[in-house]
Motif scaffolding. Structure first.
Motif, PDB file in Angstrom:
ATOM      1  N   ASP A   1       0.877  -1.166   0.000  1.00  0.00           N
ATOM      2  CA  ASP A   1       0.000   0.000   0.000  1.00  0.00           C
ATOM      3  C   ASP A   1       0.918   1.221   0.000  1.00  0.00           C
ATOM      4  N   ASN A   2       1.124   1.790  -1.163  1.00  0.00           N
ATOM      5  CA  ASN A   2       2.070   2.903  -1.268  1.00  0.00           C
ATOM      6  C   ASN A   2       1.591   4.146  -0.523  1.00  0.00           C
ATOM      7  N   ALA A   3       0.296   4.288  -0.380  1.00  0.00           N
ATOM      8  CA  ALA A   3      -0.231   5.443   0.359  1.00  0.00           C
ATOM      9  C   ALA A   3       0.119   5.367   1.839  1.00  0.00           C
ATOM     10  N   LYS A   4       0.307   4.133   2.323  1.00  0.00           N
ATOM     11  CA  LYS A   4       0.642   3.938   3.738  1.00  0.00           C
ATOM     12  C   LYS A   4       2.106   3.561   3.942  1.00  0.00           C
ATOM     13  N   ASN A   5       2.896   3.550   2.851  1.00  0.00           N
ATOM     14  CA  ASN A   5       4.311   3.163   2.946  1.00  0.00           C
ATOM     15  C   ASN A   5       4.467   1.807   3.637  1.00  0.00           C
ATOM     16  N   THR A   6       3.612   0.862   3.296  1.00  0.00           N
ATOM     17  CA  THR A   6       3.581  -0.409   4.013  1.00  0.00           C
ATOM     18  C   THR A   6       3.504  -1.573   3.026  1.00  0.00           C
ATOM     19  N   VAL A   7       4.244  -2.616   3.359  1.00  0.00           N
ATOM     20  CA  VAL A   7       4.159  -3.873   2.623  1.00  0.00           C
ATOM     21  C   VAL A   7       3.636  -4.938   3.576  1.00  0.00           C
ATOM     22  N   TYR A   8       2.859  -5.852   3.040  1.00  0.00           N
ATOM     23  CA  TYR A   8       2.223  -6.887   3.847  1.00  0.00           C
ATOM     24  C   TYR A   8       2.629  -8.276   3.359  1.00  0.00           C
ATOM     25  N   LEU A   9       2.555  -9.226   4.266  1.00  0.00           N
ATOM     26  CA  LEU A   9       2.709 -10.627   3.892  1.00  0.00           C
ATOM     27  C   LEU A   9       1.579 -11.397   4.566  1.00  0.00           C
ATOM     28  N   GLN A  10       0.598 -11.788   3.780  1.00  0.00           N
ATOM     29  CA  GLN A  10      -0.499 -12.612   4.286  1.00  0.00           C
ATOM     30  C   GLN A  10      -0.069 -14.069   4.204  1.00  0.00           C
TER      31      GLN A  10
END
Length: 114
Positions: free
Chosen positions: A72-81
């Protein structure tokens, strides 16, 4: 300089799910390739999943179909589900950011055990 802060690790039973997050301090986060690595005790660090700035993803064979990386580039966050977790997924999971330089987070422990 980029600071990366992982969260979301913990203890889960086999077959369970967790979602890891990695928050980056840099406002140009969208330009970075983001990668999740993991390191189990006594083993070398290994690539788990990567997502490019364009959104292209690739996965280790051992996690294909079970893990999903997203950003999520708007939140500067990468996720790993992580779904359908197995005991062999137990490791410290690290977030990595790469553009011209490489940056690492401090890691978050994931333990899969009954």
């Amino acid at each position: 300089q980029v600071q990366l802060v992982e969260s979301g690790g913990g203890l889960v039973q086999p077959g369970g799910s967790l979602r890891l997050s990695c928050a980056a301090s840099k406002s140009i986060f969208s330009a970075y390739a983001m990668t999740w690595y993991r390191q189990a005790p006594g083993k070398q660090r290994e690539l788990v999943a990567r997502i490019t700035p364009a959104g292209t993803t690739n996965y280790a064979d051992s996690v294909k179909g079970r893990f999903t990386i997203s950003r999520d580039n708007a939140k500067n966050t990468v996720y790993l589900q992580m779904n359908s977790l197995k005991p062999e997924d137990t490791a410290v999971y690290y977030c990595n950011a790469f553009l011209l330089n490489e940056y690492w987070g401090q890691g978050t422990q994931v333990t899969v055990s009954s």
